[in-house]
Design an enzyme around this catalytic site. Structure first.
Site, short mmCIF file in Angstrom:
data_model
loop_
_atom_site.label_atom_id
_atom_site.label_comp_id
_atom_site.label_asym_id
_atom_site.label_seq_id
_atom_site.Cartn_x
_atom_site.Cartn_y
_atom_site.Cartn_z
CG ASP A 1 123.98 40.98 45.97
OD1 ASP A 1 124.87 41.00 47.01
OD2 ASP A 1 124.49 41.19 44.94
CD1 TRP B 1 127.19 45.36 41.55
CD2 TRP B 1 127.90 43.25 40.81
NE1 TRP B 1 128.55 45.29 41.56
CE2 TRP B 1 129.00 44.24 41.15
CE3 TRP B 1 128.11 42.10 40.55
CZ2 TRP B 1 130.15 43.64 40.72
CZ3 TRP B 1 129.45 41.54 40.26
CH2 TRP B 1 130.51 42.38 40.24
CE LYS C 1 131.36 44.39 46.99
NZ LYS C 1 132.22 45.15 46.00
#
Lengths: 361, 361
Positions: B172, B103, B196
């Site tokens: 993030d 990511w 999530k």
């Protein structure tokens, strides 16, 4: 199930009750997975089936051949206003827009923000966007011709789409997608925020003719390129899974319960006809759009004063007829009668309009 | 209610059962409105209350003062990878990134696509991203320092956040937002895809320090500017209403049932501890992340062969333990134990791991 009203909201809007009931029934355990649909991995077989079914139903309903990709892109029509010129403009050529109201105006603004040369090919701004332009000439040099197929705020709609020869049409169909059949061949791109005719808010459906992918310039961010979505079946990143799932159920209802877009259009014409007929016979209510430009989706009308309009909206709500206030930018009244609104709701509204006129007129 | 499994998916992931039950119960009639929450106008009092409550709960849970805006932006973390450099880079100065996995690598790529000068301040790529770097020096000239707080794929997490002096941190936090308290003051921006720890997919939560708005350059498309969201309480266009509503319910559960982020962190440490303790005592399972870099959210481990791993995942599912397959890019096994996974689920997983080891080991 609690109370249900007749919901005339302009969007987010009413959804078919059988779709809502199915979502509710399977919400804790999607097809025996032991998970809510909101808890499924987007890389699972379950979600693959969900997104593929939504794509296939879109293709069947709109008679799309293999020249078209069906994409789901977050950000609604508003993000499309910027993605369209970013992806589909052509170097050294202007882009064309038809301006029929607030949403067209926003789309034009986003093209100009990016420094594109915008040709406004026709506009109905001279009469407060109360009509759909005709008799204009399309410059064959423009990279595309963009228009808004239905104007929710002013209550106008393109009954027949503009013709642009070899110039690809691009249309924001947020408020009338799947309300009627149409020939998609002249279109390079059709996009629609889901929250009016096909689902909850949170995703735009995009129908992209594959030759448009050749236009996508290098160097765009991944999430802003149509090619990213086309190459990965809209699964480059996690899509808005619940919205895609609900769109699939609405399209199933359209295919299997309504019987397709010809039937849907017939019903929509009947619904709007009932409302316009009554408005035309009344001196108490006054339609705001020119007759031949009237929308089958958003029936806009005025009463003699704003005070009376406010009372109309408030008393209607007491009778479980909701969402009748016009857009905050223009005032007045508006009945949005998208696919999920039944004829019963329209008849109940006309009954209320008659009673209100009898009392106040 | 049908079957419910223990859902160890990495995202979209398990949601608290009481939240799902509440959504189901009020799905056809939201608070007596006579409409589904998916049918409410985003301009209604009902939805105003929904979005304001989600904002206020975020502020209380994270102790945010008035220097911070709470925003909801469609497109997930992936769109943030491009919005961050687009909005928050500074002319003539490099941007800084810490690279701890897939990511982070994608975030770096999106900054470079825009032509930004990226300084990778530290990376753990040399050991296949199995650890969190330390002992690096932050160049005070960078416009911001971006890092991924938890790495879902490799199972590592920043136990203590990097220090960057006056350089604003950007993180993030998609996979550990709201899993533990943290001091937000050094952060210019925190963003997190909802799917999530806090809701379904389809929206990123963004926490923006207001001084960052001064950096937003002129000429960006409206939907790609943080200022558009900050000025309109995320209601410039129609947000992903159902996702914002569900986030609000999850945050209510966090505040009122769990009792806040200190309690949540304690429970999360207990859950991960049970799993790591067992893995460390076993020769059959092997953790993939370095011990002091281990994630409390995603417990990654390998068995002696891919064939055995496949059997492990398949047999677990038969025992109603789902989502244990590692990310498709790395293989192996992964148990994601986000906020909504209870200690009972973790104990059931360890019981299964023991039984599988006894049978196969």
């Amino acid at each position: 199930m609690g109370k249900r009203i007749y919901n005339f909201n302009a969007g987010p809007a009413a959804l078919p009750l059988p779709v809502l009931e199915r979502i509710q029934a399977e919400f804790l355990d999607y097809k025996g997975s032991g998970m809510s649909v909101t808890e499924l991995s987007h890389r699972s077989k379950w979600f693959d089936d969900i997104i593929n079914e939504a794509v296939e139903r879109t293709k069947r309903l709109l008679n799309l051949d293999d020249q078209f990709d069906v994409l789901f892109i977050q950000g609604g029509a508003s993000l499309q206003f910027c993605m369209v010129p970013m992806n589909l403009a052509l170097e050294g050529r202007p882009v064309g827009y038809l301006n029929t109201g607030s949403w067209s105006t926003k789309a034009i603004k986003e093209a100009r923000v990016q420094g594109k040369e915008v040709h406004v090919i026709a506009s109905s701004e001279d009469k407060d966007f109360s009509y759909i332009p005709k008799g204009f000439k399309v410059d064959p040099n423009i990279a595309y011709l963009h228009f808004t197929s239905n104007n929710t705020i002013k209550g106008t709609q393109w009954a027949k789409f503009p013709e642009a020869g070899n110039v690809p049409l691009i249309s924001d169909m947020s408020s009338d997608i799947m309300s009627r059949p149409f020939d998609v061949k002249p279109f390079g791109l059709v996009y629609a925020g889901a929250q009016k005719n096909i689902g909850p808010s949170g995703t735009a459906l995009a129908i992209l003719r594959k030759d448009m992918l050749d236009r996508v310039p290098d160097g765009l961010p991944s999430m802003l390129k149509y090619s990213t979505y086309a190459e990965k079946n809209s699964l480059y990143n996690t899509p808005s899974c619940f919205v895609v799932y609900t769109i699939g159920l609405v399209l199933q209802w359209l295919e299997e319960t309504i019987g397709g877009l010809e039937n849907m259009e017939r019903i929509n014409k009947e619904k709007a006809g009932i409302l316009y007929d009554y408005i035309d016979r009344s001196d108490f209510y006054r339609g705001t759009a020119e007759r031949e430009s009237r929308s089958l989706m958003n029936v806009t009308f005025r009463l003699s004063s704003e005070e009376l309009e406010a009372r109309f909206v408030a008393e209607a709500l007491k009778q479980d007829l909701g969402g009748l206030k016009g857009h905050r930018s223009v005032g007045g009244c508006r009945a949005s009668v998208y696919n999920a609104m039944g004829i019963d709701g329209v008849k109940a509204l006309v009954d209320f309009m008659k009673a209100f006129e009898n009392k106040e007129g």
